[in-house]
Scaffold this motif. Structure first.
Motif, PDB file in Angstrom:
ATOM      1  N   SER A 101      51.767   5.213  37.925  1.00 18.88           N
ATOM      2  CA  SER A 101      51.725   6.594  38.434  1.00 18.88           C
ATOM      3  C   SER A 101      52.991   6.993  39.173  1.00 18.88           C
ATOM      4  O   SER A 101      54.059   6.460  38.948  1.00 18.88           O
ATOM      5  N   ASP A 102      52.899   7.961  40.072  1.00 18.59           N
ATOM      6  CA  ASP A 102      54.144   8.351  40.722  1.00 18.59           C
ATOM      7  C   ASP A 102      54.015   8.429  42.242  1.00 18.59           C
ATOM      8  O   ASP A 102      52.925   8.481  42.794  1.00 18.59           O
ATOM      9  N   VAL A 103      55.149   8.409  42.876  1.00 17.73           N
ATOM     10  CA  VAL A 103      55.227   8.274  44.317  1.00 17.73           C
ATOM     11  C   VAL A 103      54.581   9.439  45.040  1.00 17.73           C
ATOM     12  O   VAL A 103      53.833   9.271  45.996  1.00 17.73           O
ATOM     13  N   TYR A 104      54.848  10.629  44.552  1.00 15.25           N
ATOM     14  CA  TYR A 104      54.360  11.802  45.257  1.00 15.25           C
ATOM     15  C   TYR A 104      52.842  11.822  45.253  1.00 15.25           C
ATOM     16  O   TYR A 104      52.206  12.135  46.241  1.00 15.25           O
ATOM     17  N   MET A 105      52.268  11.408  44.130  1.00 16.66           N
ATOM     18  CA  MET A 105      50.820  11.380  44.053  1.00 16.66           C
ATOM     19  C   MET A 105      50.261  10.405  45.092  1.00 16.66           C
ATOM     20  O   MET A 105      49.295  10.708  45.784  1.00 16.66           O
TER      21      MET A 105
ATOM     22  N   GLN B 398      49.494   4.579  33.063  1.00 20.21           N
ATOM     23  CA  GLN B 398      50.627   5.488  33.209  1.00 20.21           C
ATOM     24  C   GLN B 398      51.667   4.874  34.130  1.00 20.21           C
ATOM     25  O   GLN B 398      51.353   4.390  35.213  1.00 20.21           O
ATOM     26  N   THR B 399      52.921   4.882  33.672  1.00 21.94           N
ATOM     27  CA  THR B 399      54.008   4.402  34.526  1.00 21.94           C
ATOM     28  C   THR B 399      55.040   5.513  34.666  1.00 21.94           C
ATOM     29  O   THR B 399      54.831   6.622  34.191  1.00 21.94           O
ATOM     30  N   TYR B 425      56.540   0.889  44.027  1.00 27.10           N
ATOM     31  CA  TYR B 425      57.742   1.696  43.891  1.00 27.10           C
ATOM     32  C   TYR B 425      58.356   2.058  45.230  1.00 27.10           C
ATOM     33  O   TYR B 425      59.345   2.751  45.303  1.00 27.10           O
ATOM     34  N   ILE B 433      47.967   2.908  42.833  1.00 25.09           N
ATOM     35  CA  ILE B 433      46.950   3.683  42.143  1.00 25.09           C
ATOM     36  C   ILE B 433      47.222   3.597  40.645  1.00 25.09           C
ATOM     37  O   ILE B 433      48.323   3.874  40.187  1.00 25.09           O
ATOM     38  N   ARG B 435      46.217   4.665  36.768  1.00 24.49           N
ATOM     39  CA  ARG B 435      45.502   5.622  35.916  1.00 24.49           C
ATOM     40  C   ARG B 435      45.401   5.008  34.527  1.00 24.49           C
ATOM     41  O   ARG B 435      46.420   4.742  33.898  1.00 24.49           O
ATOM     42  N   PHE B 513      45.350  17.424  42.835  1.00 28.85           N
ATOM     43  CA  PHE B 513      46.766  17.111  42.719  1.00 28.85           C
ATOM     44  C   PHE B 513      47.307  17.601  41.378  1.00 28.85           C
ATOM     45  O   PHE B 513      48.348  18.221  41.293  1.00 28.85           O
ATOM     46  N   LYS B 524      59.243  16.949  43.611  1.00 30.64           N
ATOM     47  CA  LYS B 524      59.016  16.218  44.856  1.00 30.64           C
ATOM     48  C   LYS B 524      59.102  14.719  44.635  1.00 30.64           C
ATOM     49  O   LYS B 524      59.618  13.980  45.459  1.00 30.64           O
ATOM     50  N   THR B 525      58.563  14.274  43.507  1.00 32.03           N
ATOM     51  CA  THR B 525      58.575  12.843  43.209  1.00 32.03           C
ATOM     52  C   THR B 525      60.004  12.328  43.111  1.00 32.03           C
ATOM     53  O   THR B 525      60.365  11.325  43.726  1.00 32.03           O
ATOM     54  N   TRP B 528      61.889  12.414  46.481  1.00 33.84           N
ATOM     55  CA  TRP B 528      61.434  11.348  47.369  1.00 33.84           C
ATOM     56  C   TRP B 528      62.036  10.011  46.956  1.00 33.84           C
ATOM     57  O   TRP B 528      62.549   9.250  47.762  1.00 33.84           O
ATOM     58  N   GLU B 586      64.064   4.869  37.813  1.00 36.80           N
ATOM     59  CA  GLU B 586      63.149   3.757  38.066  1.00 36.80           C
ATOM     60  C   GLU B 586      63.509   2.529  37.243  1.00 36.80           C
ATOM     61  O   GLU B 586      63.413   1.410  37.715  1.00 36.80           O
TER      62      GLU B 586
END
Lengths: 114, 601
Positions: A101-105, B398-399, B425, B433, B435, B513, B524-525, B528, B586
Motif C-alpha cells: 500500500s502507500d504511506v499516506y494511507m 498492492q505495492t 516504507y 497494512i 490490501r 480514504f 501527498k504520498t 511525504w 521506492e
C-alpha cells in the motif's frame, strides 16, 4: 488392454507406493522424484504424473495419510516439479518485494484511529 | 458414506450419485431430472422447484429465482444493479449485500445464500429419499470464474442446508471428468488437449485441459460469471418491453406479473429459435387487458445479442490463440445449443476439430463421480479419475505505485501455498497494512479487492529492514487464506480475507480514504516519501555501509522526484505520473536500503 495394464500396476502399488515420499526433512527435488541428476525433461514429466497419481490429496492411494500431510507432500511435489522444469522464478533468500500500500494511507488511517 | 454430486445452476439444479458403478441422476417428485431453482414463499408456506415456478404469475413478488446471480456479490456491483430491474421481486441492500424482501408472515428478508440453501436442502432430501440413508457429504459445482467471495457464499449456503462440502468443483472440470469416464481414454498418452466451453444460464467458462498419463490437468481458465442464457432472456425482455411501449404507450416493466409472463415467453422463444428460424410470442391479457402478439426471427435475436455473443467468442479465441494442438472441443451447458454460437466456434477451429455437444447432465455426472472418489469409493472404474485444477485468478498484494504484486499466479496448480517477503516504507514504522486482491490486471485497483488487514507491533527498525512474510494458501476449493508474520519476532496474523464477517472498521476508513480525490492522495504520498528520504540524506542517517555511488543514485532519485513535484504543481494533477514517480523512488531506495539494512553489522 492399456487400461487393464495400468490397473494392474496401480493395484500393485496400493500398499507400498512405487515412489514413496522421502522420510527425511528437506528432501531435494531429485530425491522426491526418485530420479538421478541426468534425468531428461521427458522423464521428469512422466514421473510427475506418476507422483501425482500416487500422492495427490484426492488420490485413493493417499487416503491413509492425514490430510495436512497429504497437502504438504503434494505441495512439495509441485514445487520440486517447478524447480526441475525451470518454471520456478523464486530464489531462496531473496529480499523483500517492496512495501504494501502507500504511506499516506497508513498515516491517515493511524490519524483517524486516534 | 455415500456422497452426492450437485450441479447448482443458475436456473436449474441436478443431483447425482455413484451407484452400481455408474452415475444415477436422481429425479424429483415430478419425475424430472432437473429441478428449477425457484423458491416461493407465501404466508408461512415455502415451495421449491416446479411448484414455485408455477406460482410466479400468482405471486410474482414472493417467488425468487436466479439467486446464484446475486450470491457472494455486493449490492452495488454492476452485475446486480444492471439486472435487478428485470426481476419481479424486490432486492435491497443490507450491509452492502443484496437481499430479497418478501411480504409474508415470519422472516421476510433473505440473502442469496439462504435462498440457495433452501434449494440445496431440497437436493439433499431428494438424494436421501433415493438412497434411503442420510446424506451429508456433497460435491457442488461452481463456475470457474466464481470469485473467492462467491465460493465462500456457496459453501455457506451448503452449511446452512446441513451439508458438508467435500469439494467445490469447477463446472468444466466436472464436464471433463464425466466426458473422460464415458470415452476410451489413452492412459499412456502424452498431451491430449481438450477445450471445454461451458455456457449455461448464468456463466461462461472456457477451460483448456490436458489429459495426459491418466491425469486431467487444467491449464488455463477464462470466462465470465455473468454471461449466459439469462442475459439473452434479459435482452429479449427489453426488446419486447420497448415494442409494447411503441404499440400501446404503456410501460410493462412496472408490472411484475406481466414482466414475469413475458420473461417466461421469451425464454421459450429463445429455445425455439435453436431449431426454428422464427418464434411467436402470444400473451393474452398481458397488461391492462391488452393482448400482446408478436414474433422474432433468429436473425433478429442474433442481432439483439450480438455484443454478448462477441464477448463469448472473444474469450474462446483468446484461449485458442495461446494453445496450439487442441485435439478436441467439448461444449457443455444449455446455451451452447444456440446455432450461431455453434457455427462461430466451428469457424474458430477452422472446421478441423471435432466439436462435441455434451448432454445437460454432464456437470452433475462429473460432480457425482468426484463425490464418489472423495468419499473413498475404490471402484476400479474410478481409479484413473484424478484432476489437477488451477487457481482461477492471480492473487496478490498492492505495492508501491498501486502495482499488483502477485503472490500466486493464475493457473498455478492447487492446492498451493506461496510466500513473499514485504517490508516497511518508513523508519520505525510499527504496522503494515496489506490490501489483498484477486485478478490479472497490473494495477491493483483494476482487480477485485478481497480484504484489508494489518500486521502491527513491528519492532522499531529502519525502513526496509523488517521482513514480513505473507503466505497465501489456496485449498482445493480455490478458497484463499492469508497469514502474515514478522520473520524477526514470529508475530503472526491470520486473516480470512472475505466473507460477511470481514473487518468492517478497517473497510470503512479505507473507503473514506479512497473516496478522497485520487490526485490529492498520490501527491501527498509522494511528497511525504520524498521529504523523508531527503531528511535521511541531509541528516546523514543512512546506514554506514552505504557506498558513495549508492548514495549518489539515491540522491539523484530524490532530486528527480523533487523536481517532478514542483513541476507537477503547475501542470495540474496526473495520477499515473505521480504513481510512476513513486514507484521509481521506492524501487531505488528500497533496493539500496534493503541491501544494507539486512546485512549483518
Amino acid at each position: 488392454g492399456l487400461r487393464a495394464l495400468v490397473h494392474l500396476r496401480l493395484a500393485s502399488t496400493v500398499s507400498g507406493t512405487q515412489y514413496p515420499f522421502p522420510q527425511h526433512p528437506r528432501p531435494t527435488p531429485h530425491q522426491i522424484f526418485h530420479l538421478s541428476y541426468g534425468a531428461s525433461q521427458a522423464d521428469i514429466k512422466s514421473r510427475y504424473y506418476e507422483l501425482v497419481r500416487e500422492h495427490h490429496p484426492d488420490s485413493a492411494h493417499a487416503q491413509h495419510i492425514p490430510p495436512s500431510e497429504r497437502h504438504s507432500r503434494f505441495q512439495a511435489i509441485t514445487a520440486a516439479y517447478e524447480t526441475l522444469t525451470g518454471k520456478s522464478g523464486l530464489q531462496f533468500g531473496s529480499g523483500p518485494r517492496g512495501s504494501p500500500s502507500d504511506v499516506y494511507m497508513y498515516e491517515e488511517l493511524m490519524r483517524r484511529r486516534r | 458414506m455415500v456422497a452426492l454430486g450437485i450441479d447448482l445452476g443458475t436456473s436449474s439444479c441436478r443431483v447425482g450419485v455413484w451407484k452400481h458403478d455408474h452415475v444415477e441422476i436422481i429425479t424429483n417428485e415430478h419425475g424430472n431430472r432437473a429441478t428449477p431453482c425457484y423458491v416461493s414463499m407465501v404466508a408461512n408456506k415455502c415451495v421449491i422447484g416446479e411448484e414455485a415456478k408455477r406460482q410466479v404469475p400468482s405471486y410474482p413478488q414472493n417467488t425468487i429465482f436466479n439467486a446464484k446471480r446475486f450470491i457472494g456479490r455486493k449490492f452495488n456491483d454492476l452485475e446486480v444493479q444492471s439486472v435487478m430491474k428485470y426481476y419481479p421481486f424486490d432486492l435491497f441492500s443490507k450491509d452492502g449485500r443484496p437481499y430479497v424482501t418478501i411480504e409474508r408472515q415470519g422472516q421476510q428478508d433473505f440473502s442469496a445464500e439462504e435462498i440457495s440453501s433452501v434449494i440445496l436442502k431440497k437436493m439433499k432430501s431428494l438424494g436421501e429419499v433415493h438412497l434411503g440413508v442420510p446424506c451429508e457429504d456433497v460435491v457442488i459445482t461452481v463456475p470457474c470464474y466464481f470469485t473467492d467471495a462467491q465460493r465462500r457464499a456457496t459453501q455457506n449456503a451448503a452449511k446452512l442446508a446441513g451439508l458438508k462440502v467435500l469439494r467445490l468443483l469447477n463446472d468444466s472440470t466436472a464436464a471433463v471428468i464425466a466426458n473422460g469416464l464415458a470415452s476410451d481414454r489413452d492412459l499412456e498418452s502424452d498431451e491430449h488437449r481438450i477445450l471445454v466451453i461451458g455456457l449455461g444460464a448464468g456463466a461462461l467458462d472456457v477451460t483448456s485441459v490436458q489429459d495426459q498419463w491418466g491425469v486431467f490437468e487444467v491449464e488455463t481458465v477464462a470466462g465470465d460469471c455473468h454471461l449466459g442464457g439469462e442475459d439473452f432472456d434479459d435482452r429479449l425482455v427489453f426488446h419486447f418491453v420497448q415494442e409494447f411501449w411503441s404499440q400501446h404507450q404503456k410501460d410493462i416493466s412496472l408490472d411484475p406479473r406481466a414482466l414475469w409472463r413475458l420473461r417466461a415467453e421469451c425464454e421459450r422463444a429463445k429455445c425455439a429459435l435453436s431449431s426454428a428460424t422464427r418464434a411467436d410470442i402470444a400473451l393474452e391479457y398481458l397488461h391492462d387487458g391488452i393482448d400482446f402478439y408478436s414474433s422474432i426471427t433468429r436473425a433478429q435475436f442474433e442481432a439483439i445479442c450480438s455484443d454478448l455473443f462477441q464477448r463469448i467468442l472473444d474469450r474462446v479465441e483468446k484461449v485458442l490463440r495461446n494453445k496450439d494442438s487442441v485435439a478436441e472441443v467439448i461444449l457443455a451447458g444449455g446455451s451452447t445449443r444456440i446455432p450461431y454460437i455453434q457455427t462461430m466456434i466451428s469457424k474458430l477451429v477452422c472446421g478441423k476439430l471435432p466439436v462435441k455437444n455434451l448432454n445437460p447432465e454432464t456437470v452433475a455426472t462429473g460432480a457425482a463421480v468426484m463425490a464418489a472418489v472423495l468419499s473413498g469409493n475404490l471402484s476400479p472404474k474410478l481409479e484413473d479419475t484424478l484432476a489437477l485444477d488451477v487457481a482461477s485468478f492471480s492473487l496478490g498484494i498492492q505495492t508501491a505505485g498501486g502495482v499488483m504484486t502477485h503472490v500466486i499466479s493464475s493457473s498455478a496448480t492447487i492446492p498451493t501455498r506461496k510466500s513473499e517477503i514485504f517490508t516497511t516504507y518508513a523508519d520505525n514504522q510499527s504496522s503494515l497494512i496489506f490490501r489483498v486482491f484477486e485478478g490479472d490486471n497490473e494495477r491493483a485497483n483494476d482487480n477485485n479487492l478481497l480484504g484489508i488487514f494489518e500486521l502491527s507491533d513491528i519492532p522499531p527498525a529502519p525502513r526496509g529492514v523488517p521482513r514480513i512474510e505473507v503466505r497465501f494458501d489456496i485449498d482445493a476449493n480455490n478458497i484463499l487464506d492469508v497469514t502474515a508474520f514478522d520473520q524477526n519476532t514470529g508475530r503472526m496474523k491470520g486473516v480470512t480475507v472475505s466473507g460477511p464477517a470481514q473487518n468492517h472498521a478497517m473497510d470503512d476508513s479505507y473507503q473514506q480514504f479512497m473516496d478522497e480525490d485520487a490526485g490529492t492522495r498520490v501527491k501527498k504520498t509522494l511528497d511525504w516519501y520524498t521529504s523523508n528520504l531527503r531528511l535521511l540524506i541531509t541528516e546523514d542517517k543512512l546506514p554506514g555501509t552505504v557506498k558513495a555511488s549508492e548514495k549518489a543514485s539515491l540522491e539523484s532519485a530524490v532530486k528527480r522526484a523533487e523536481e517532478f513535484l514542483s513541476m507537477a504543481e503547475k501542470e495540474g494533477p496526473n495520477v499515473e505520473r505521480y504513481e510512476e514517480m513513486q514507484q521509481m523512488l521506492e524501487t531505488t531506495s528500497l533496493s539500496i536500503l534493503r541491501k544494507h539494512g539486512t546485512a549483518p553489522s
